[in-house]
Design a protein around this motif. Structure first.
Motif, PDB file in Angstrom:
ATOM      1  N   VAL A 189     -50.712   2.391 -22.586  1.00 54.24           N
ATOM      2  CA  VAL A 189     -50.836   2.557 -24.030  1.00 54.24           C
ATOM      3  C   VAL A 189     -52.172   1.966 -24.486  1.00 54.24           C
ATOM      4  O   VAL A 189     -52.644   0.959 -23.941  1.00 54.24           O
ATOM      5  N   ASP A 190     -52.778   2.632 -25.447  1.00 54.51           N
ATOM      6  CA  ASP A 190     -54.007   2.106 -26.054  1.00 54.51           C
ATOM      7  C   ASP A 190     -53.622   1.176 -27.191  1.00 54.51           C
ATOM      8  O   ASP A 190     -52.791   1.522 -28.042  1.00 54.51           O
ATOM      9  N   LEU A 191     -54.236  -0.002 -27.217  1.00 56.57           N
ATOM     10  CA  LEU A 191     -53.958  -0.974 -28.264  1.00 56.57           C
ATOM     11  C   LEU A 191     -54.892  -0.740 -29.444  1.00 56.57           C
ATOM     12  O   LEU A 191     -56.071  -0.432 -29.258  1.00 56.57           O
ATOM     13  N   GLY A 192     -54.368  -0.839 -30.648  1.00 57.22           N
ATOM     14  CA  GLY A 192     -55.167  -0.573 -31.838  1.00 57.22           C
ATOM     15  C   GLY A 192     -56.280  -1.584 -32.049  1.00 57.22           C
ATOM     16  O   GLY A 192     -56.294  -2.667 -31.451  1.00 57.22           O
ATOM     17  N   ALA A 193     -57.216  -1.219 -32.934  1.00 58.08           N
ATOM     18  CA  ALA A 193     -58.381  -2.080 -33.194  1.00 58.08           C
ATOM     19  C   ALA A 193     -57.966  -3.430 -33.750  1.00 58.08           C
ATOM     20  O   ALA A 193     -58.631  -4.448 -33.494  1.00 58.08           O
ATOM     21  N   ASN A 194     -56.875  -3.476 -34.501  1.00 55.77           N
ATOM     22  CA  ASN A 194     -56.432  -4.736 -35.096  1.00 55.77           C
ATOM     23  C   ASN A 194     -55.195  -5.298 -34.396  1.00 55.77           C
ATOM     24  O   ASN A 194     -54.453  -6.096 -34.970  1.00 55.77           O
ATOM     25  N   ALA A 195     -54.957  -4.863 -33.171  1.00 53.84           N
ATOM     26  CA  ALA A 195     -53.765  -5.283 -32.441  1.00 53.84           C
ATOM     27  C   ALA A 195     -53.768  -6.780 -32.197  1.00 53.84           C
ATOM     28  O   ALA A 195     -54.809  -7.399 -31.942  1.00 53.84           O
ATOM     29  N   THR A 196     -52.564  -7.365 -32.259  1.00 55.98           N
ATOM     30  CA  THR A 196     -52.406  -8.800 -32.013  1.00 55.98           C
ATOM     31  C   THR A 196     -51.637  -9.003 -30.715  1.00 55.98           C
ATOM     32  O   THR A 196     -51.135  -8.045 -30.107  1.00 55.98           O
ATOM     33  N   VAL A 197     -51.517 -10.253 -30.302  1.00 54.87           N
ATOM     34  CA  VAL A 197     -50.718 -10.567 -29.120  1.00 54.87           C
ATOM     35  C   VAL A 197     -49.260 -10.157 -29.353  1.00 54.87           C
ATOM     36  O   VAL A 197     -48.573  -9.724 -28.432  1.00 54.87           O
ATOM     37  N   ARG A 198     -48.817 -10.260 -30.603  1.00 49.11           N
ATOM     38  CA  ARG A 198     -47.453  -9.821 -30.927  1.00 49.11           C
ATOM     39  C   ARG A 198     -47.291  -8.327 -30.605  1.00 49.11           C
ATOM     40  O   ARG A 198     -46.270  -7.901 -30.067  1.00 49.11           O
ATOM     41  N   LEU A 222     -49.006  -6.673 -28.397  1.00 52.19           N
ATOM     42  CA  LEU A 222     -49.017  -6.573 -26.942  1.00 52.19           C
ATOM     43  C   LEU A 222     -47.628  -6.852 -26.370  1.00 52.19           C
ATOM     44  O   LEU A 222     -47.128  -6.110 -25.508  1.00 52.19           O
ATOM     45  N   VAL A 223     -47.001  -7.921 -26.853  1.00 46.64           N
ATOM     46  CA  VAL A 223     -45.649  -8.270 -26.401  1.00 46.64           C
ATOM     47  C   VAL A 223     -44.672  -7.131 -26.702  1.00 46.64           C
ATOM     48  O   VAL A 223     -43.849  -6.751 -25.860  1.00 46.64           O
ATOM     49  N   ASN A 224     -44.774  -6.573 -27.897  1.00 50.30           N
ATOM     50  CA  ASN A 224     -43.865  -5.479 -28.284  1.00 50.30           C
ATOM     51  C   ASN A 224     -44.058  -4.249 -27.394  1.00 50.30           C
ATOM     52  O   ASN A 224     -43.088  -3.577 -27.034  1.00 50.30           O
ATOM     53  N   GLU A 225     -45.301  -3.930 -27.041  1.00 50.58           N
ATOM     54  CA  GLU A 225     -45.566  -2.785 -26.190  1.00 50.58           C
ATOM     55  C   GLU A 225     -45.012  -2.996 -24.778  1.00 50.58           C
ATOM     56  O   GLU A 225     -44.484  -2.081 -24.162  1.00 50.58           O
ATOM     57  N   LYS A 228     -41.427  -2.524 -24.970  1.00 45.60           N
ATOM     58  CA  LYS A 228     -41.099  -1.124 -25.218  1.00 45.60           C
ATOM     59  C   LYS A 228     -41.170  -0.301 -23.926  1.00 45.60           C
ATOM     60  O   LYS A 228     -40.531   0.751 -23.813  1.00 45.60           O
ATOM     61  N   SER A 229     -41.909  -0.769 -22.941  1.00 43.75           N
ATOM     62  CA  SER A 229     -42.134   0.020 -21.718  1.00 43.75           C
ATOM     63  C   SER A 229     -40.864   0.251 -20.920  1.00 43.75           C
ATOM     64  O   SER A 229     -40.724   1.254 -20.229  1.00 43.75           O
ATOM     65  N   GLY A 230     -39.910  -0.684 -20.996  1.00 46.08           N
ATOM     66  CA  GLY A 230     -38.713  -0.587 -20.179  1.00 46.08           C
ATOM     67  C   GLY A 230     -38.940  -1.025 -18.748  1.00 46.08           C
ATOM     68  O   GLY A 230     -38.001  -1.091 -17.951  1.00 46.08           O
ATOM     69  N   ILE A 231     -40.183  -1.313 -18.402  1.00 49.19           N
ATOM     70  CA  ILE A 231     -40.521  -1.734 -17.046  1.00 49.19           C
ATOM     71  C   ILE A 231     -40.488  -3.251 -16.911  1.00 49.19           C
ATOM     72  O   ILE A 231     -40.150  -3.797 -15.871  1.00 49.19           O
TER      73      ILE A 231
END
Length: 444
Positions: free
Chosen positions: A178-187, A189-192, A195-198
Motif C-alpha cells: 500500500v502507498d502511504l499518503g503524504a500526511n500519513a502518520t505512524v497511526r 501505518l499501524v492501521n494499514e 488491515k493486511s490480515g498478514i
C-alpha cells in the motif's frame, strides 16, 4: 323280488331327515373351517372378492420386509453421521488446542525504544505519553527528521528527496502493498498493517512499534521511501529500506536493515497434535465405510429404493434415496503436517492455516447436519409408510374375513336346532312306521 313300498308319511319324514342331515353337514363344515364361504359354489362374489383382498394383503406383507430393511439401512447411516459428527467435533477441539499455543509460534519484529518517541519529546510535549507521541508522529515531511514538540507532531523521513512512502508485507504466498499518503502518520501505518490480515501491529507504552505475524510463515515487512510510488515500493522490498528509521528489529535482534526477514519456530505442542488430528481424520473414512446394512451403505454413495405398493410401472409407489460418498476428503478435512504443506495437507504450525481448517470443520458440521436432516426426513416417510402398510394389511384381512368367515355362535345355534330337528324327525319317522305296522296287523 317285489319292490318295497313306503307310505307317504314315512317318505315325508325320511325326506325331512335327509335334509336335516345335509344341513348338519354344511354347518359342521363351517364350524370346522371357520368359514361360511369355503368355495365359489357357496358364494362366488364373496369368495373371489375375499381371495383378491387376501392376495393383496399377502403382497403388502412381503413388501413390509423390504420397508423394514430400508428403515434399518437409513438408521445405520444416520448413526454413522452422528458418530462422524462427534469425530469432527473432536477435530475442532484439537485445532483449538493448536491455536491456543499460537503466541510462541509467530514471527515478530520488535522496535527499539527512543526511535519513535524519547524522554525529551515527553518533556517537550508537556508530558504526552510516548505511545501517543509515536502514534501521532508523521512518517514524512519536508526537512530533516524532527522530534515532537508542543506545537509539532514531528516526522521521521525527509520528504524533500523522497516524498513517496510505501508499506509491503508478505507471508507465504500472500503479499500486501500500500502507498502511504503524504500526511500519513505512524497511526496510519499501524492501521494499514492490521488491515493486511498478514500481521498485526501495536505501539507499546515505550513508543516501540511491534509487528507480529498472523501466521507462522516467514514474515517480511518493509517500509520504503522514494521519489515516487514505484521507487518507494521498490525500496520497501530492499535491504536498504526505512525499517531502521522505525526501529524495527527481527526476532533475533539483528537490525532490520541487514535483512527484512523474520521467521517463527515450530511449536512442540502443535507437533504433538499432528498424530491425534490425523488419527481422528482417518476414523471418518473408516466409520463411513462401516455404516452399511444388508449390503447397502448410504454413506458410500449407494442408492436405496424402497417399494411401498404392489403395483408396477408408473403406478408403483416407491422412495429412492441417493446416498452420499462421505469421507474426510469430501468434507474438506486436510491432513496435518508440520512445515511445507502439499496438496491435501495443511501446516499445523501456521495460524492462518489453522483458521482455515477451523472454518472448514465448521462447514463440515453444517454439511453433516444437512445430510442428517435429509436422512431423518426420509426415515420419517418410510416409517409412516410402514405404519400405513401394516394398517392397510389389517384392513384388507379384516374385510376379506368379513366376507367368508362364519359366526361360530350363530352356526353352533343352528347345529343345535338341527340336532333337535333330527331327533324329532327320527321320532316322527318311527311313529309313521308304527302306524303302518298297525294297519298290517288288521289282516294278520
Amino acid at each position: 323280488m317285489a319292490n318295497t313300498i313306503l307310505t307317504s308319511g314315512v317318505r315325508a319324514n325320511l325326506l325331512t331327515l335327509q335334509q336335516t342331515t345335509a344341513e348338519q353337514g354344511i354347518i359342521q363344515n363351517r364350524l370346522a373351517t371357520g368359514k361360511r364361504v369355503n368355495s365359489a359354489i357357496d358364494n362366488p362374489v364373496n369368495y373371489f372378492t375375499s381371495l383378491g383382498l387376501n392376495d393383496r394383503a399377502n403382497e403388502l406383507k412381503g413388501l413390509l420386509d423390504g420397508i423394514s430393511n430400508g428403515i434399518q439401512t437409513i438408521t445405520a447411516a444416520s448413526q454413522g453421521i452422528d458418530s462422524i459428527t462427534k469425530l469432527v467435533q473432536s477435530l475442532q477441539s484439537t485445532i483449538k488446542q493448536a491455536q491456543a499455543d499460537a503466541a510462541a509460534n509467530r514471527p515478530n519484529r520488535i522496535g527499539t525504544s527512543d526511535v519513535l518517541a524519547d524522554a525529551g519529546e515527553v518533556t517537550a510535549t508537556n508530558g504526552k505519553s510516548r505511545k501517543d507521541i509515536a502514534l501521532d508522529k508523521r512518517i514524512s515531511n519536508a526537512g530533516a527528521p524532527a522530534d515532537a514538540t508542543a506545537t509539532s507532531v514531528g516526522h521521521l523521513i525527509n520528504a524533500t528527496t523522497t516524498p513517496a512512502t510505501a508499506l509491503t508485507i508478505s507471508a507465504g504466498s500472500t503479499t500486501y502493498t500500500v502507498d502511504l499518503g503524504a500526511n500519513a502518520t505512524v497511526r496510519d501505518l499501524v492501521n494499514e498493517i492490521n488491515k493486511s490480515g498478514i500481521a498485526t501491529a501495536t505501539i507499546d507504552d515505550s513508543g516501540r512499534l511491534n509487528v507480529t505475524g498472523a501466521g507462522s510463515d516467514t514474515l517480511r515487512v518493509g517500509i520504503g521511501a522514494g521519489a515516487d510510488a514505484t521507487a518507494a515500493r521498490t525500496n520497501a522490498s530492499s535491504a536498504t529500506n526505512q525499517n531502521a528509521t522505525f526501529g524495527l528489529l527481527v526476532a533475533d535482534g539483528n537490525s532490520a536493515g541487514a535483512g527484512i526477514t523474520s521467521t517463527g519456530g515450530n511449536s512442540t505442542v502443535r507437533s504433538n497434535l499432528i498424530k491425534q488430528f490425523n488419527d481422528l481424520r482417518d476414523q471418518i473414512d473408516k466409520l463411513a465405510q462401516d455404516a452399511g446394512y444388508n449390503g447397502k451403505n448410504l454413506l458410500n454413495g449407494d442408492k436405496l429404493s424402497i417399494i411401498f405398493n404392489e403395483k408396477t410401472g408408473t403406478n408403483q409407489s416407491k422412495l429412492d434415496i441417493q446416498g452420499e460418498t462421505l469421507s474426510a476428503a469430501n468434507l474438506g478435512v486436510l491432513t496435518a503436517v508440520s512445515g511445507t504443506a502439499l496438496t491435501g495437507q495443511f501446516n499445523i504450525q501456521d495460524d492462518t492455516s489453522l483458521n482455515t481448517v477451523a472454518d472448514t470443520l465448521t462447514s463440515a458440521l453444517s454439511s453433516l447436519r444437512s445430510i442428517s436432516s435429509t436422512l431423518g426426513s426420509n426415515l420419517s416417510v418410510v416409517q409412516t409408510r410402514q405404519d400405513f402398510t401394516k394398517n392397510l394389511v389389517n384392513t384388507l384381512t379384516t374385510g376379506a374375513d368379513n366376507l367368508v368367515l362364519a359366526d361360530s355362535n350363530e352356526e353352533g345355534a343352528k347345529l343345535l336346532a338341527l340336532n333337535t330337528r333330527q331327533q324329532l324327525s327320527q321320532t316322527a319317522l318311527s311313529l309313521a312306521s308304527q302306524a303302518d305296522q298297525g294297519v298290517l296287523r288288521l289282516f294278520g
